[in-house]
Design a protein around this motif. Structure first.
Motif, PDB file in Angstrom:
ATOM      1  N   MET A  36      30.461  40.643  39.013  1.00 35.77           N
ATOM      2  CA  MET A  36      29.392  40.148  39.885  1.00 35.77           C
ATOM      3  C   MET A  36      29.377  38.633  39.917  1.00 35.77           C
ATOM      4  SD  MET A  36      27.647  42.597  41.278  1.00 35.77           S
ATOM      5  CE  MET A  36      29.304  43.182  41.635  1.00 35.77           C
ATOM      6  N   ASP A  91      37.896  40.974  40.974  1.00 32.84           N
ATOM      7  CA  ASP A  91      37.143  39.716  41.038  1.00 32.84           C
ATOM      8  C   ASP A  91      37.449  39.006  42.343  1.00 32.84           C
ATOM      9  OD1 ASP A  91      35.265  37.881  40.239  1.00 32.84           O
ATOM     10  OD2 ASP A  91      36.491  36.938  38.704  1.00 32.84           O
ATOM     11  N   ASP A  92      36.585  38.065  42.694  1.00 33.88           N
ATOM     12  CA  ASP A  92      36.759  37.334  43.940  1.00 33.88           C
ATOM     13  C   ASP A  92      37.934  36.362  43.865  1.00 33.88           C
ATOM     14  OD1 ASP A  92      35.454  35.705  42.099  1.00 33.88           O
ATOM     15  OD2 ASP A  92      33.795  35.169  43.415  1.00 33.88           O
TER      16      ASP A  92
HETATM   17 MG    MG Z   1      32.843  35.129  39.549  1.00 32.61          MG
END
Ligand code: MG
Ligand code: 5GP
Length: 175
Positions: A36, A91-92
């Motif tokens: 997140m 993950d981004d």
């Molecule tokens: Mg992050």
């Protein structure tokens, strides 16, 4: 702001990441764990392109206030049981790599059967760890990006594209 990756380019990349994941994972059940909050949009698009039996969970880490780094903390309270399961960590963006490395180390304690990782973005030349994600959408230059889940001071996550902020975006964005 300057658009770095368009919404259409992102969709094409997510599609090809999903194809690679399917090729490697087959039809075995998969537990997707998202870090997140930056990966929420990527998570939502990616899981809808996967067809195997799939569980989803999240972990929270925080290391940035604005563009300044602080110490990393990890909260796994919203993660399903991963013991003996095949896990894909999402993950981004892979920047120094420290976030992914630390989350992988803490998830390994729960004894998953396998643990792989997918990131939408990798910032070229920034890595401070030996680890590399198994799946990477785009390699980008060393600039601070927002949109498609990524924020600056909690704003811009809803942009459907990825953009680099310009000084005029940073001035007077306090609302
Ligand atoms: Mg992050
Ligand atoms: P790392 O630990 O790899 O240095 O940093 C990874 C985390 O930092 C990402 O999960 C993301 O939350 C944040 N981050 C790194 N670079 C950027 C960026 O350019 N824009 C935004 N919004 N977040 C970033």
């Amino acid at each position: 702001m300057k658009i770095l990756v368009s919404a259409a380019e992102i969709q094409a990349s997510v599609e090809s990441l999903a194809a690679k994941i399917k090729e490697r994972e087959g039809n075995r059940p998969l537990t997707v764990i998202a870090i997140m909050t930056g990966s929420i949009v990527f998570l939502a698009d990616l899981i809808r392109k996967l067809e195997m039996p799939l569980r989803v969970g999240v972990v929270q880490t925080s290391s940035y206030r604005g563009t300044v780094r602080g110490p990393l903390s990890i909260n796994a309270a919203m993660m399903p049981d991963i013991a003996g399961r095949d896990v894909l960590l999402v993950d981004d963006i892979f920047d120094t790599g420290r976030t992914l490395q630390e989350v992988i180390a803490s998830l390994a304690d729960f004894q998953p059967r396998s643990l792989s990782s997918a990131v939408l973005l990798l910032k070229r030349g920034r890595q401070e760890v030996d680890l590399r994600p198994d799946y990477v959408g785009f390699e980008i230059p060393d600039e601070f990006v927002v949109g498609y889940g990524l924020d600056y001071n909690d704003l811009y996550r809803n942009l459907p594209f990825l953009a680099v902020l310009e000084p005029s975006d940073l001035a007077g964005q306090n609302s």
